[in-house]
Design a protein around this motif. Sequence first.
Motif, mmCIF file in Angstrom:
data_model
loop_
_atom_site.group_PDB
_atom_site.id
_atom_site.type_symbol
_atom_site.label_atom_id
_atom_site.label_comp_id
_atom_site.label_asym_id
_atom_site.label_seq_id
_atom_site.Cartn_x
_atom_site.Cartn_y
_atom_site.Cartn_z
ATOM 1 N N VAL A 217 29.310 26.642 61.583
ATOM 2 C CA VAL A 217 30.310 27.708 61.761
ATOM 3 C C VAL A 217 30.233 28.706 60.608
ATOM 4 O O VAL A 217 30.296 29.927 60.813
ATOM 5 N N ILE A 218 30.082 28.198 59.382
ATOM 6 C CA ILE A 218 29.996 29.068 58.208
ATOM 7 C C ILE A 218 28.754 29.957 58.283
ATOM 8 O O ILE A 218 28.828 31.173 58.074
ATOM 9 N N LEU A 219 27.608 29.348 58.584
ATOM 10 C CA LEU A 219 26.357 30.111 58.643
ATOM 11 C C LEU A 219 26.386 31.143 59.767
ATOM 12 O O LEU A 219 25.914 32.278 59.603
ATOM 13 N N LEU A 220 26.951 30.763 60.907
ATOM 14 C CA LEU A 220 27.053 31.699 62.031
ATOM 15 C C LEU A 220 27.980 32.865 61.678
ATOM 16 O O LEU A 220 27.666 34.033 61.967
ATOM 17 N N SER A 221 29.107 32.543 61.045
ATOM 18 C CA SER A 221 30.052 33.594 60.635
ATOM 19 C C SER A 221 29.385 34.579 59.683
ATOM 20 O O SER A 221 29.510 35.805 59.839
ATOM 21 N N TYR A 222 28.654 34.046 58.707
ATOM 22 C CA TYR A 222 28.023 34.938 57.733
ATOM 23 C C TYR A 222 26.807 35.651 58.309
ATOM 24 O O TYR A 222 26.404 36.708 57.801
ATOM 25 N N GLY A 223 26.227 35.118 59.370
ATOM 26 C CA GLY A 223 25.183 35.851 60.068
ATOM 27 C C GLY A 223 25.746 37.122 60.697
ATOM 28 O O GLY A 223 25.164 38.213 60.567
ATOM 29 N N PHE A 224 26.897 36.995 61.381
ATOM 30 C CA PHE A 224 27.563 38.171 61.957
ATOM 31 C C PHE A 224 28.053 39.119 60.867
ATOM 32 O O PHE A 224 28.004 40.348 61.020
ATOM 33 N N ILE A 225 28.546 38.542 59.750
ATOM 34 C CA ILE A 225 29.030 39.377 58.639
ATOM 35 C C ILE A 225 27.877 40.189 58.056
ATOM 36 O O ILE A 225 28.011 41.392 57.802
ATOM 37 N N ALA A 226 26.724 39.543 57.851
ATOM 38 C CA ALA A 226 25.562 40.249 57.292
ATOM 39 C C ALA A 226 25.131 41.399 58.197
ATOM 40 O O ALA A 226 24.815 42.500 57.713
ATOM 41 N N ARG A 227 25.144 41.148 59.510
ATOM 42 C CA ARG A 227 24.763 42.208 60.449
ATOM 43 C C ARG A 227 25.745 43.371 60.380
ATOM 44 O O ARG A 227 25.342 44.546 60.394
ATOM 45 N N ALA A 228 27.052 43.048 60.281
ATOM 46 C CA ALA A 228 28.064 44.105 60.208
ATOM 47 C C ALA A 228 27.959 44.889 58.905
ATOM 48 O O ALA A 228 28.107 46.125 58.894
ATOM 49 N N VAL A 229 27.672 44.197 57.801
ATOM 50 C CA VAL A 229 27.569 44.867 56.501
ATOM 51 C C VAL A 229 26.361 45.795 56.474
ATOM 52 O O VAL A 229 26.432 46.918 55.954
ATOM 53 N N LEU A 230 25.239 45.365 57.029
ATOM 54 C CA LEU A 230 24.030 46.195 57.038
ATOM 55 C C LEU A 230 24.211 47.455 57.874
ATOM 56 O O LEU A 230 23.514 48.462 57.655
ATOM 57 N N ARG A 231 25.137 47.422 58.828
ATOM 58 C CA ARG A 231 25.394 48.595 59.679
ATOM 59 C C ARG A 231 26.360 49.579 59.033
ATOM 60 O O ARG A 231 26.561 50.689 59.547
ATOM 61 N N MET A 232 26.984 49.186 57.911
ATOM 62 C CA MET A 232 27.922 50.082 57.238
ATOM 63 C C MET A 232 27.178 51.243 56.588
ATOM 64 O O MET A 232 26.133 51.059 55.970
#
Length: 317
Positions: A217-232
Amino acid sequence: MRGSNQSFLWGYPRTFILLGVSNRPWLEFPLFVVLLVSYILTMLGNIAIIVVSRIDAQLQSPMYIFLGHLSFLDLCFTTTTIPQMLVNMGSSRKTISYGGCTVQYGMFHWLGCTECILLAAMALDRYVAICEPLRYAVIMHRSLCQQLVAMAWVSGFGNSLVQVVLTVQLPFCGEQVINNFFCELPAIIKLSCTDTTVNDTTLAVLVALFVVVPLAVILLSYGFIARAVLRMHSSKGRHKAFGTCSSHLVVVSLFYLPAIYMYLQPPSSYSQEQGKFISLFYSIITPTLNPFIYTLRNKDVKGALKRLPERVWRICK
């Protein structure tokens, strides 16, 4: 078995001997000092975070609710083990009673499993805050946070109860010497003089459930977070998002990596000599570092700690 050995009572050992570093006596005093200082720092740091997360109006978001519970868990973690270790290091008798040992590994397992779930809940909170900022207050409402915390405590207790019930049924033969600083489940199971396949399998399955699933769950959450941050598009936004997540990632790494080594390996390859120092790390060093990790990386917490003396003074007046 009863009456055949002075160290046994009604089929159970009266005491366990905790070796610690008794085979390296020159290490006892420096380790005693390190443990004492670590315990004091852990108490001061985590109590400060608990207090500011409860009384400071700026720290009432879900992230700080979870952080307050994490600090309480760390206090319990260290109090479960360090006082006994300090007593043993300051004494020639390095023993713990059978009942005390049972309570110790039961509590330790309960707190460890609870922290696994709590760290996963904190990762979900960061995911919603960064990936769904406009719906954050609606999704991560106070009631949901309390339910997640309650689930962590109850599920951790249930897991610990199963392990304790299975372990107290194991027979022990001869002198019970534990090559560790405190009573930990893999070391206790290894001492039994009967087939421990059921205990080993149950421990592996339940620990995998409480370690692998929350970690996924942690790794999946941070996978989505990383994708969102890179799009900023804003570098300031990326830096802020990184700052809010980096502390949690460091804490997750410090907690999960030693736990995976300790519990998710075949029983035949378990080394008590290596295991005792690794268990010392994640039960002592990690709880000591956690409040400093969150404080150094979080402006809100640092500001709240600076305001704490003034608030305490007002309350006392």
